[in-house]
Design a protein around this motif. Sequence first.
Motif, PDB file in Angstrom:
ATOM      1  N   UNK A 155       0.842  -1.195   0.000  1.00  0.00           N
ATOM      2  CA  UNK A 155       0.000   0.000   0.000  1.00  0.00           C
ATOM      3  C   UNK A 155       0.878   1.245   0.000  1.00  0.00           C
ATOM      4  N   UNK A 156       0.656   2.121  -0.965  1.00  0.00           N
ATOM      5  CA  UNK A 156       1.263   3.449  -0.973  1.00  0.00           C
ATOM      6  C   UNK A 156       0.118   4.437  -0.770  1.00  0.00           C
ATOM      7  N   UNK A 157       0.068   5.025   0.403  1.00  0.00           N
ATOM      8  CA  UNK A 157      -1.067   5.856   0.800  1.00  0.00           C
ATOM      9  C   UNK A 157      -0.664   7.326   0.767  1.00  0.00           C
ATOM     10  N   UNK A 158      -1.394   8.104  -0.003  1.00  0.00           N
ATOM     11  CA  UNK A 158      -1.067   9.506  -0.220  1.00  0.00           C
ATOM     12  C   UNK A 158      -2.105  10.370   0.493  1.00  0.00           C
ATOM     13  N   UNK A 159      -1.664  11.098   1.525  1.00  0.00           N
ATOM     14  CA  UNK A 159      -2.581  11.919   2.339  1.00  0.00           C
ATOM     15  C   UNK A 159      -3.857  11.138   2.656  1.00  0.00           C
ATOM     16  N   UNK A 160      -3.712   9.941   3.247  1.00  0.00           N
ATOM     17  CA  UNK A 160      -4.871   9.059   3.380  1.00  0.00           C
ATOM     18  C   UNK A 160      -5.735   9.350   4.593  1.00  0.00           C
ATOM     19  N   UNK A 161      -7.003   8.995   4.475  1.00  0.00           N
ATOM     20  CA  UNK A 161      -7.895   8.851   5.618  1.00  0.00           C
ATOM     21  C   UNK A 161      -7.623   7.473   6.204  1.00  0.00           C
ATOM     22  N   UNK A 162      -7.190   7.415   7.476  1.00  0.00           N
ATOM     23  CA  UNK A 162      -6.856   6.131   8.087  1.00  0.00           C
ATOM     24  C   UNK A 162      -7.623   5.849   9.364  1.00  0.00           C
ATOM     25  N   UNK A 163      -8.070   6.901  10.065  1.00  0.00           N
ATOM     26  CA  UNK A 163      -8.736   6.753  11.357  1.00  0.00           C
ATOM     27  C   UNK A 163     -10.037   7.552  11.370  1.00  0.00           C
ATOM     28  N   UNK A 164     -10.942   7.274  12.310  1.00  0.00           N
ATOM     29  CA  UNK A 164     -12.191   8.039  12.371  1.00  0.00           C
ATOM     30  C   UNK A 164     -11.911   9.531  12.549  1.00  0.00           C
ATOM     31  N   UNK A 165     -12.669  10.338  11.809  1.00  0.00           N
ATOM     32  CA  UNK A 165     -12.542  11.789  11.881  1.00  0.00           C
ATOM     33  C   UNK A 165     -13.459  12.334  12.976  1.00  0.00           C
ATOM     34  N   UNK A 166     -12.970  13.222  13.850  1.00  0.00           N
ATOM     35  CA  UNK A 166     -13.872  13.844  14.829  1.00  0.00           C
ATOM     36  C   UNK A 166     -15.038  14.563  14.157  1.00  0.00           C
ATOM     37  N   UNK A 167     -14.760  15.216  13.036  1.00  0.00           N
ATOM     38  CA  UNK A 167     -15.802  15.858  12.230  1.00  0.00           C
ATOM     39  C   UNK A 167     -15.268  16.039  10.818  1.00  0.00           C
TER      40      UNK A 167
END
Length: 318
Positions: A155-167
């Motif tokens: 996996x090459x992740x570019x500015x990824x969403x990886x965890x739950x976002x507070x908002x």
Amino acid sequence: MSGTTIAFALATSAVLLLVGLVWFTAITARRVERALPPTGQFIEVNGARIHYFDRGQAPVTLLLVHGLGGNAMHFTHSVVDRLARDFRVVVMDRPGSGYSTRADHAAAGPVAQAEIVAAFIRVLGLDRPVLVGHSLGGAISLAVAVAHPTLVRGLALIAPLTLPQPESPAVFQGLMVASPRLRSAIGWTVATPLSIARRAIMLDVIFGPEAVPADFALAGGGLLGMRPSAFVSASTDLMAVPADMPRLVKRYATLQLPISILYGTHDRILDPALHGEQFRALLPHVQLDYVEGAGHMLPLTVPERVVSIVREVADRAR
């Protein structure tokens, strides 16, 4: 003038305004599609019609997955040709995005989209590709690797969403529409004129502090975001994210494949400390690198760095 006459006049004005907005949206969508027609291939996958590009010939394959509100041209702008010198590069419009369609009432969360990506890999016969996921595409790539570890090699992740976002990021608040019917109504009335009126503000947040490439509208697929389908798809995707992320995070510990992350230090969409540092705390073998002073749209603003991290993951995966 009687109350009845005033009410009739107001109702007529409202109807004319709505008709005008729908007409303007339809005309704009047609103009956009004439300017940027689909130039890739199409394939049916689990009820979705996927538009994709397939470039280069090499033993190692890369599959590129774009982010929220994006399309494949975010990668074809500057990254694909560089990578196609040494890899087979496949880049898809995610379901509902670009020129891909989504099956009616299909789930839209990262886990569901990961199943489409996995099926796409199987249908095309891709041999354990390295997944390159940008932004929301990062979460989807992680979901593929968690559910189908034998399908991918890294996996090459570019500015990824990886965890739950507070908002959700403030710039995406207008996409927070829970009702599918209201979502469609907004998409076909006010979404397009508002996106035109707020274009400079939106792009400044999404790209900033870096400059927007001068040819982004055409060569980068920016114009495709002005169609009603783009609003509906982005809103659908965004609303489906929160339910999936906690259960996805619980399965991260099973990931053993090479993973590298690239973040801009001044990303205005996703927090590098949360989605980079805190994610790496869960998986210490993850390699995390930064581009000093860069924002969120790294495939378009620093393609050389993106290409470098993809090559690094492919080398480790070999």
